[in-house]
Scaffold this active site. Structure first.
Site, mmCIF file in Angstrom:
data_model
loop_
_atom_site.group_PDB
_atom_site.id
_atom_site.type_symbol
_atom_site.label_atom_id
_atom_site.label_comp_id
_atom_site.label_asym_id
_atom_site.label_seq_id
_atom_site.Cartn_x
_atom_site.Cartn_y
_atom_site.Cartn_z
ATOM 1 N N ASP A 102 0.825 -1.139 0.069
ATOM 2 C CA ASP A 102 -0.070 -0.180 -0.216
ATOM 3 C C ASP A 102 0.803 1.398 0.105
ATOM 4 O O ASP A 102 1.786 1.091 0.607
ATOM 5 C CB ASP A 102 -0.973 0.020 1.196
ATOM 6 C CG ASP A 102 -2.119 1.022 1.233
ATOM 7 O OD1 ASP A 102 -2.662 1.104 0.298
ATOM 8 O OD2 ASP A 102 -1.998 2.090 2.211
ATOM 9 N N GLU B 102 14.621 -15.321 -0.305
ATOM 10 C CA GLU B 102 15.053 -16.542 0.506
ATOM 11 C C GLU B 102 14.193 -17.360 0.632
ATOM 12 O O GLU B 102 14.317 -18.624 1.074
ATOM 13 C CB GLU B 102 15.105 -15.888 2.215
ATOM 14 C CG GLU B 102 16.314 -15.066 2.406
ATOM 15 C CD GLU B 102 16.268 -14.408 3.760
ATOM 16 O OE1 GLU B 102 15.528 -15.262 4.731
ATOM 17 O OE2 GLU B 102 16.779 -13.590 3.985
HETATM 18 O O1 TEU Z 1 -4.448 4.142 -1.747
HETATM 19 C C1 TEU Z 1 -3.348 5.258 -1.815
HETATM 20 C C2 TEU Z 1 -3.775 6.474 -2.284
HETATM 21 O O2 TEU Z 1 -2.955 7.468 -2.448
HETATM 22 C C3 TEU Z 1 -5.132 6.688 -2.447
HETATM 23 O O3 TEU Z 1 -5.656 7.514 -1.592
HETATM 24 C C4 TEU Z 1 -5.488 7.029 -3.902
HETATM 25 O O4 TEU Z 1 -4.930 8.187 -4.006
HETATM 26 C C5 TEU Z 1 -6.883 7.417 -3.962
HETATM 27 O O5 TEU Z 1 -7.860 6.417 -3.347
HETATM 28 C C6 TEU Z 1 -7.331 7.109 -5.573
HETATM 29 O O6 TEU Z 1 -8.699 7.524 -5.609
HETATM 30 C C7 TEU Z 1 -4.223 2.988 -0.610
HETATM 31 C C8 TEU Z 1 -5.323 2.231 -0.631
HETATM 32 O O7 TEU Z 1 -5.638 1.691 -1.965
HETATM 33 C C9 TEU Z 1 -6.428 3.079 -0.247
HETATM 34 O O8 TEU Z 1 -7.550 2.316 -0.088
HETATM 35 C C10 TEU Z 1 -6.236 3.642 1.079
HETATM 36 O O9 TEU Z 1 -7.303 4.357 1.619
HETATM 37 C C11 TEU Z 1 -4.814 4.237 1.198
HETATM 38 O O10 TEU Z 1 -3.922 3.658 0.594
HETATM 39 C C12 TEU Z 1 -4.630 4.819 2.667
HETATM 40 O O11 TEU Z 1 -3.916 3.383 3.402
#
Ligand code: TEU
Length: 554
Positions: free
Chosen positions: A209, A262
């Site tokens: 993420d 690994e």
């Molecule tokens: O998303 C990362 C992120 O930058 C998102 O906020 C993205 O820019 C946006 O949702 C696009 O519309 C990840 C995950 O996929 C998201 O569900 C989480 O909310 C976010 O990280 C925080 O962990």
């Protein structure tokens, strides 16, 4: 190709676990529910599943706020359920990819709780990004960074009685998602041992993420925000931000890759990397870093021949430089479902969802013919549209609440999927009260309604995945454009043993004619509007309907 290279051409199905299948009727999907649906996924023909987070979490951001990286949220299951899931998936030759969230923890994580009981300049706080406020009263945040979910990116560190201390912690997302400090040795150790914990249990890999966000620029300088362009592209916004895509982030993935390598078979990574161009994206796929990363520029190209062509060219060229396979994705849990996103809108802004479906099916078929791996988001194989009319009180996206309802519409793609029956919860398993309500119009879009039905979106996906698996020309390998016209994309894929497949998508709203030399043996078509016309003066040709894609044996 070695079986260890499965990820180079895999079709990976994303499960958003709270919305997939509910085994205990509490309105929320869970791991046991997912286990009962593995046969469906095997029958669909996917190579792997990536499951969005199911760790213990207050669920302020759908589980992307992790309170404990080694336990399962009790609403979603138990560790034993995950072990069972892995065993059952592997028995069906389906790999299991989990989601790891290393940019931030939940504020309920033991580290944050420990920090709250400690002075702001203590070792416990050094695991997070904490700075003194500016100004004599330290009432101004350390810099001007904003939260992706709106509002400021910093919140007060408070004492036990709730009074502000003059120190602030960074949260690029919700206030309950404090960013961790990747300059801190504990952080490195903790995440490496978390990776091992899951790899030891047989997990095949991780989706990472916010993989582009872990390292922040030294000194945490202010950012000169460029207001969102009309297209609203997240990628443009992220071009020069001091909190995205910093060079130091690559060292973390080198450390993680050594761990993954690994194992036997080696475990794999897919980064969630919202970076502005394919050159920056490919850097994450250097041989000692991540195996793959999401290619969001292609997703953002939408239904536009020029933009798709440019994105495909740039993606393939830049990945070739680092020897990595591209990836392709059209929908996920953060974006508007592609049936709705690609739909033409009328003068009142209403999407034409029938044409949206036609386009989405065509885009999927064409995209599945591109070299590399492909991610499918649960429900797209049923042709689900975005749910755009959720009532404010049922919405859970933190960005919805932080933006006062002007943004944060991600709940619309997270509505539980319909399995069977005529009314909610359509066999999802919750009586009628799933955590997000399902539309009453989804009976015709359930798995039961589409399975075995000629021409259904589900059967189209099954057939395309089947053909993709048996045609060695599809998957990794050469990709060569064929000339046609501005709104037709056509390419020949060639296999190592000389076979070839021609893949075409007609983005125009007219029938187009294709030269017979491209092949007349139809492998897959996204709509029935494709026909071999016997002859005209120039011999046999193919007629391909508007907004239709097809694969031909070349
Ligand atoms: O998303 C990362 C992120 O930058 C998102 O906020 C993205 O820019 C946006 O949702 C696009 O519309 C990840 C995950 O996929 C998201 O569900 C989480 O909310 C976010 O990280 C925080 O962990």
């Amino acid at each position: 190709m070695s079986p260890n290279d499965w990820w180079r051409h895999a079709v990976v199905y994303q499960v958003y676990p709270r919305s997939f299948a509910d085994s205990d009727g509490d309105g929320m999907g869970d791991i046991p529910g997912l286990i009962t649906r593995l046969d469906y996924l095997a029958d669909l023909g996917v190579d792997a599943i990536w499951i969005s987070p199911f760790y213990t979490s207050p669920l302020n951001d759908g589980g992307y706020d992790v309170a404990d990286y080694r336990s399962i949220d009790e609403r979603l299951g138990t560790l034993a359920d995950v072990d069972e899931l892995v065993a059952q998936a592997h028995a069906r030759s389906i790999r299991v990819i989990m989601d790891i969230v290393p940019n931030h923890t939940s504020s309920e994580h033991r580290w944050f709780r420990e920090a709250l009981g400690s002075p702001p300049d203590s070792a416990a706080w050094d695991r997070y990004i904490v700075r003194e406020g500016k100004g004599a009263d330290r009432e101004t945040p350390p810099n001007n960074w904003r939260s992706v979910f709106h509002g400021r990116g910093w919140s007060h560190v408070r004492t036990a009685d709730g009074s502000p201390t003059g120190y602030w912690y960074l949260h690029l997302f919700d206030t309950t998602q404090p960013d961790v400090n990747w300059s801190n040795a504990d952080v490195h150790e903790e995440f490496v041992s978390t990776l091992r914990f899951w790899f030891d249990r047989g997990i095949d890999g991780f989706r990472i993420d916010v993989a582009h966000g872990l390292v922040k620029q030294d000194g945490l300088p202010d950012y000169d925000y460029v207001e969102r362009s009309e297209s609203g592209s997240i990628l443009e916004d992220s071009a020069h931000a001091p909190f995205w895509d910093q060079d130091g982030v690559h060292e973390i993935y080198r450390e993680w890759r050594r761990v993954a390598d690994e194992y036997d078979p080696p475990r794999v990574f897919c980064g969630e990397t919202w970076v502005p161009n394919p050159e920056r994206l490919a850097r994450y796929q250097r041989p000692d870093e991540l195996h793959t990363s999401f290619n969001f520029a292609y997703l953002e190209a939408g239904w536009d021949a020029d933009a798709m062509r440019t994105s495909i060219d740039d993606t393939i060229a830049n990945h070739a430089k680092v020897g990595a396979p591209p990836t392709w994705v059209l929908s996920n849990h953060d974006v508007v479902r592609h049936r709705t996103r690609m739909a033409p809108v009328d003068d009142d802004g209403e999407p034409d969802l029938e044409r949206g479906l036609r386009r989405a099916r065509a885009a999927t078929v064409f995209t599945l013919s591109l070299p590399g791996s492909m991610y499918i988001y649960q429900g797209e194989e049923l042709g689900l549209p975005e749910v755009t009319d959720l009532a404010p009180e049922v919405r859970q996206d933190p960005a919805w609440h932080r933006s006062g309802g002007t943004d944060g519409t991600r709940d619309g793609c997270r509505v539980p999927i319909p399995w069977s029956g005529d009314s909610p919860s359509y066999g999802f398993g919750a009586g009628s009260a799933s955590w997000l309500p399902q539309p009453t119009s989804w009976a015709g879009l359930s798995v039961e309604a589409e399975r075995g039905v000629d021409g259904s979106t589900l059967e189209l996906y099954r057939e395309a995945l089947r053909v993709r698996r048996v045609e060695e020309a599809l998957g990794e390998g050469p990709f060569t454009w064929l000339d046609h016209s501005a709104e037709v994309l056509a390419a020949r894929r060639t296999g190592a043993e000389g076979s070839s497949v021609v893949s075409i998508v007609n983005l125009s709203d007219e029938v187009v004619h294709l030269p017979a030399g491209w092949g007349t043996d139809l492998l897959v078509a996204s709509s029935p509007d494709v026909a071999v016309m016997s002859t005209d003066a120039s011999g046999a040709f193919l007629a391909l309907g508007p907004e239709t894609a097809a694969w031909l044996r070349g």
